[in-house]
Design a protein around this motif. Structure first.
Motif, PDB file in Angstrom:
ATOM      1  N   UNK A  61       0.831  -1.195   0.000  1.00 26.81           N
ATOM      2  CA  UNK A  61       0.000   0.000   0.000  1.00 26.81           C
ATOM      3  C   UNK A  61       0.873   1.256   0.000  1.00 26.81           C
ATOM      4  N   UNK A  62       0.445   2.322   0.689  1.00 26.32           N
ATOM      5  CA  UNK A  62       1.037   3.642   0.482  1.00 26.32           C
ATOM      6  C   UNK A  62       1.941   4.094   1.626  1.00 26.32           C
ATOM      7  N   UNK A  63       2.896   4.958   1.256  1.00 25.09           N
ATOM      8  CA  UNK A  63       3.675   5.738   2.223  1.00 25.09           C
ATOM      9  C   UNK A  63       3.399   7.200   1.896  1.00 25.09           C
ATOM     10  N   UNK A  64       2.847   7.918   2.835  1.00 24.45           N
ATOM     11  CA  UNK A  64       2.411   9.303   2.635  1.00 24.45           C
ATOM     12  C   UNK A  64       3.577  10.190   2.209  1.00 24.45           C
ATOM     13  N   UNK A  65       3.496  10.721   0.977  1.00 16.68           N
ATOM     14  CA  UNK A  65       4.555  11.577   0.458  1.00 16.68           C
ATOM     15  C   UNK A  65       5.861  10.862   0.242  1.00 16.68           C
ATOM     16  N   UNK A  66       5.886   9.540   0.434  1.00 17.74           N
ATOM     17  CA  UNK A  66       7.129   8.780   0.321  1.00 17.74           C
ATOM     18  C   UNK A  66       8.121   9.059   1.434  1.00 17.74           C
ATOM     19  N   UNK A  67       7.695   9.798   2.467  1.00 16.99           N
ATOM     20  CA  UNK A  67       8.613  10.216   3.535  1.00 16.99           C
ATOM     21  C   UNK A  67       8.360   9.424   4.810  1.00 16.99           C
ATOM     22  N   UNK A  68       9.428   8.923   5.400  1.00 19.62           N
ATOM     23  CA  UNK A  68       9.323   8.237   6.681  1.00 19.62           C
ATOM     24  C   UNK A  68      10.661   8.350   7.401  1.00 19.62           C
ATOM     25  N   UNK A  69      10.658   7.983   8.664  1.00 14.35           N
ATOM     26  CA  UNK A  69      11.891   7.977   9.452  1.00 14.35           C
ATOM     27  C   UNK A  69      12.158   6.574   9.964  1.00 14.35           C
ATOM     28  N   UNK A  70      13.415   6.201   9.982  1.00 13.14           N
ATOM     29  CA  UNK A  70      13.807   4.896  10.516  1.00 13.14           C
ATOM     30  C   UNK A  70      15.182   5.039  11.156  1.00 13.14           C
ATOM     31  N   UNK A  71      15.295   4.519  12.361  1.00  8.69           N
ATOM     32  CA  UNK A  71      16.554   4.594  13.113  1.00  8.69           C
ATOM     33  C   UNK A  71      17.071   6.029  13.201  1.00  8.69           C
ATOM     34  N   UNK A  72      16.131   6.971  13.367  1.00  7.77           N
ATOM     35  CA  UNK A  72      16.500   8.364  13.543  1.00  7.77           C
ATOM     36  C   UNK A  72      16.883   9.102  12.281  1.00  7.77           C
ATOM     37  N   UNK A  73      16.683   8.472  11.120  1.00 11.70           N
ATOM     38  CA  UNK A  73      17.063   9.090   9.851  1.00 11.70           C
ATOM     39  C   UNK A  73      15.830   9.299   8.986  1.00 11.70           C
ATOM     40  N   UNK A  74      15.677  10.503   8.445  1.00 12.92           N
ATOM     41  CA  UNK A  74      14.588  10.802   7.520  1.00 12.92           C
ATOM     42  C   UNK A  74      14.919  10.230   6.146  1.00 12.92           C
ATOM     43  N   UNK A  75      13.914   9.641   5.516  1.00 13.70           N
ATOM     44  CA  UNK A  75      14.127   9.020   4.202  1.00 13.70           C
ATOM     45  C   UNK A  75      13.049   9.464   3.229  1.00 13.70           C
TER      46      UNK A  75
END
Length: 303
Positions: A61-75
């Protein structure tokens, strides 16, 4: 010879059951029992539309704006749903997969996700398709072969089909207590009980002209641990999709945004290990440690 859009075609069979798995996406293009299609697939000369039979990895499914954070890093992921500004259905749908093993009644496909912008991880993917007297079993395994932990989710996107021209006159049974409301971009806004809503299919009933593109959860499971959705045609023919506990979510899609000639011809039923926008919310996302694997199974049963 002109190459087919979905690449090499791998046919498997068992008794009256036969299926076609393809190179592009390691996807399931067709599934029949005798002359009866159990899935709304696509012809060999066509490009896959509506994610038919594709696997949704390493997120569904979807990731809003394609933006997420993981392990303290914005992607930032590529926006593969540009009209809504989202990243959708992972990274493995349009790439060539390899055959790892093959027999008359089964084929195993493999693909390695390499580190890339937005998802700097190495994940080995394996999908085993197997036919038996009960139907089709699909087992997906993902292994983190990189040096760092990786976020992961899985899904699949078959469309169930009955003999009727459209799904409007089909009866649907979805054994789920809650559904996930979304905004006009397909991003979740609230989780609500199905009771009292138009989307309550705990008792089988006709779909009619209802538009559905929502995820369900809190699935009732049979003694074997599987949750089963059933689609039954006007003449009584039915087909079921089952999913094991690795998939606690199920998206149901009546296909109203597909090309007109394909609209509501089949019912999209998507077993998912996590809900839409899970990379942002963190809901049910698996963090794969280096060397760790995740495995989930779903399948189709003949009614």
């Amino acid at each position: 010879m002109t190459a087919l859009p979905s690449g090499e075609q791998y046919e498997i069979s068992s008794g009256a059951l036969r299926a076609t798995v393809v190179e592009v996406g390691g996807a399931l293009r067709t599934l029949h029992v005798g002359d009866r299609p159990l899935l709304d697939g696509y012809p060999p000369e066509a490009i896959c539309t509506g994610a038919r039979g594709q696997s949704l990895l390493p997120w569904p499914n979807r990731v809003d704006g394609g933006r997420y954070s993981f392990a303290g890093t914005r992607r930032q992921l590529a926006l593969t749903e540009p009209d809504r500004g989202n990243a959708i259905h992972g990274l493995a749908r349009w790439v060539p997969w390899q055959v790892l093993a093959r027999a008359a009644d089964r084929v195993t496909m493999g693909y390695r996700i390499h580190p890339q912008p937005g998802y700097p991880h190495t994940v080995e993917l394996r999908i085993d398709y197997r036919l038996s007297g009960d139907g089709l079993d699909v087992q997906t395994t993902a292994t983190n072969t990189g040096p760092e932990p990786a976020p992961f989710g899985a899904g699949a996107h078959p469309y169930l089909r009955v003999a009727a021209a459209t799904i409007d006159d089909a009866r649907l049974h979805v054994p789920a207590a809650r559904w996930l409301l979304t905004d006009d971009r397909g991003i979740p806004t609230d989780l609500a009980p199905v009771a009292g809503s138009p989307y309550d299919f705990r008792e089988p009933r006709r779909i009619g002209d209802l538009h559905i593109d929502y995820a369900y959860t809190e699935l009732d499971r049979d003694p074997d641990g599987r949750a089963r959705l059933t689609l039954t045609g006007p003449a009584g023919e039915s087909v079921r999709l089952w999913q094991d506990p690795s998939y606690p979510w199920l998206e149901v899609f009546t296909g109203d945004t597909l090309p007109m000639e394909e609209r509501r011809r089949g019912l999209g039923v998507e077993p998912m290990s996590c809900p839409p926008n899970a990379f942002v919310s963190g809901t049910d996302v698996v963090t794969l440690a280096p060397g760790q694997s995740w495995t989930g199974s779903w399948g189709v049963e003949v009614g």
